[in-house]
Design an enzyme around this catalytic site. Structure first.
Site, PDB file in Angstrom:
ATOM      1  N   GLY A   1      31.247   2.140  -9.100  1.00  0.00           N
ATOM      2  CA  GLY A   1      31.415   3.557  -9.408  1.00  0.00           C
ATOM      3  C   GLY A   1      32.512   3.980 -10.350  1.00  0.00           C
TER       4      GLY A   1
ATOM      5  N   GLY B   1      32.992   3.321 -13.583  1.00  0.00           N
ATOM      6  CA  GLY B   1      32.655   3.329 -15.003  1.00  0.00           C
ATOM      7  C   GLY B   1      32.547   4.730 -15.589  1.00  0.00           C
TER       8      GLY B   1
ATOM      9  CB  CYS C   1      29.153   4.512 -13.241  1.00  0.00           C
ATOM     10  SG  CYS C   1      28.531   4.073 -11.605  1.00  0.00           S
TER      11      CYS C   1
END
Length: 347
Positions: free
Chosen positions: A181, A183, A186
């Site tokens: 999570g 990124g 993301c």
């Protein structure tokens, strides 16, 4: 249900405390590291940064460009075997030693990866990549890959906790990819409520992996060269970068034009854009867990690579680390509520 009370930290929550240094210049810092991997027995030396296996980052062009900086590229899994053959035919052995072959976990992925690895023995890295590395099927695939390719260095993920890091290493992974999570494109944490602050994940997984002779790569969450330094300071052996390497000539994203200005599309690999491109759309039983952004064109990646490496060298001089390997031993994190003076950020 249970609650863990201890605070978990991301890169934005800390700074590295400076320490006395005998280094006279940033040029005295050695960024190259030498590794011998637990299962494959292979040795590798280079700068332990990896371009992410996203189709708008991990391209053949990116691999060729970053190899000159001794940096790895995890080439995305959507190239055909024929495209791989053409790339290999036109690449030197030095470029190929900086390449990871990425794969998913289906039977088709396995067969395709086998064909690619058979093309050239210089391809020594396999990156087994799924969004959720906690499934039993994934662990079994890692074990299957280790049995099939005993001398290949296997990087597998993603996970964020020590016990799963240990499980993957014991199943055959040489390097565990850490991050759920963080990124830039993301949205897993927003869509699912699942995740783990990246710095704490790195610290805890590094501790678990190193106890078994394995290694980790911090995947996601870096927005500046300082974040890369923090990841290494937290114990990461490698750092994987996506957003920081997106938007360049070598990145492979589609270029769009608005009001006379050109932008490159960059998207997460679980985004609607990625799924439309590669599997025909978002399956009815799932939600997209990534977003698409338009980035101003950033020119050749070499300028960004130099900026990242320069920031790393400078971080090492601030704590007296003559080699990148020493950075984690010289790192003391301090918790902070601010990172920078932002008065001119909007200008």
């Amino acid at each position: 249900m249970r609650i863990e009370e201890d605070l978990k930290l991301g890169f934005k929550d800390v700074l590295i405390r400076p320490k006395r240094s005998t280094l006279k210049s940033r040029s005295d810092v050695e960024l190259e590291r030498q590794f011998t991997f637990k299962h494959s027995g292979q040795s590798w030396s280079g700068v332990p940064i990896i371009a992410a296996n996203m189709d708008t980052v991990g391209t053949f062009s990116m691999a060729s460009a970053l190899a000159s900086f001794d940096i790895l590229t995890a080439v995305h899994k959507h190239y055909s075997v024929e495209e791989w053959q053409a790339f290999i035919n036109n690449s030197s052995a030095d470029v190929l030693k900086h390449v990871m072959v990425s794969t998913g976990t289906s039977d088709a992925d396995f067969e395709k990866t086998k064909q690619i690895l058979d093309l050239n023995p210089a391809l020594n890295f396999v990156c087994i990549d799924v969004a959720n590395g906690y499934s039993e099927h994934f662990v079994q695939f890692v074990a299957k890959a280790r049995e099939a390719w005993p001398t290949k260095t296997i990087c597998a993920g993603n996970v964020v906790t020590g016990e799963m890091c240990e499980e993957l290493i014991l199943s055959g992974a040489d390097i565990v990819k850490v991050g759920i999570g963080p990124g830039s494109v993301c949205t897993t944490r927003v869509k699912t409520g699942v995740g783990y602050p990246q710095l704490s994940a790195v610290i805890e997984c590094a501790d678990a992996a190193h106890g078994l002779g394995g290694m980790i790569v911090s995947d996601g969450g870096c927005t500046t060269p300082g974040d890369v330094a923090k990841a290494f300071g937290g114990g990461a052996d490698f750092v994987m970068l996506g957003g920081m390497l997106a938007g360049h000539e070598e990145s492979g994203g589609r270029i769009v034009e608005e009001n006379g200005e050109k932008f490159m599309l960059f998207y997460g690999m679980s985004s609607e854009s990625a799924m439309k491109r590669h599997v025909g759309g978002v399956a009815e039983y799932r939600a997209a867990e990534g977003k698409t952004v338009k980035l101003p064109l950033r020119g050749p990646v070499e300028n960004t690579a130099r900026d990242i490496l320069g920031g790393l060298r400078s971080a090492c001089t601030y704590v007296g680390a003559s080699r990148l390997k020493e950075l984690t031993k010289r790192t003391t994190f301090i918790r902070v509520q601010e990172q920078e003076n932002r008065i001119f950020n909007n200008l």
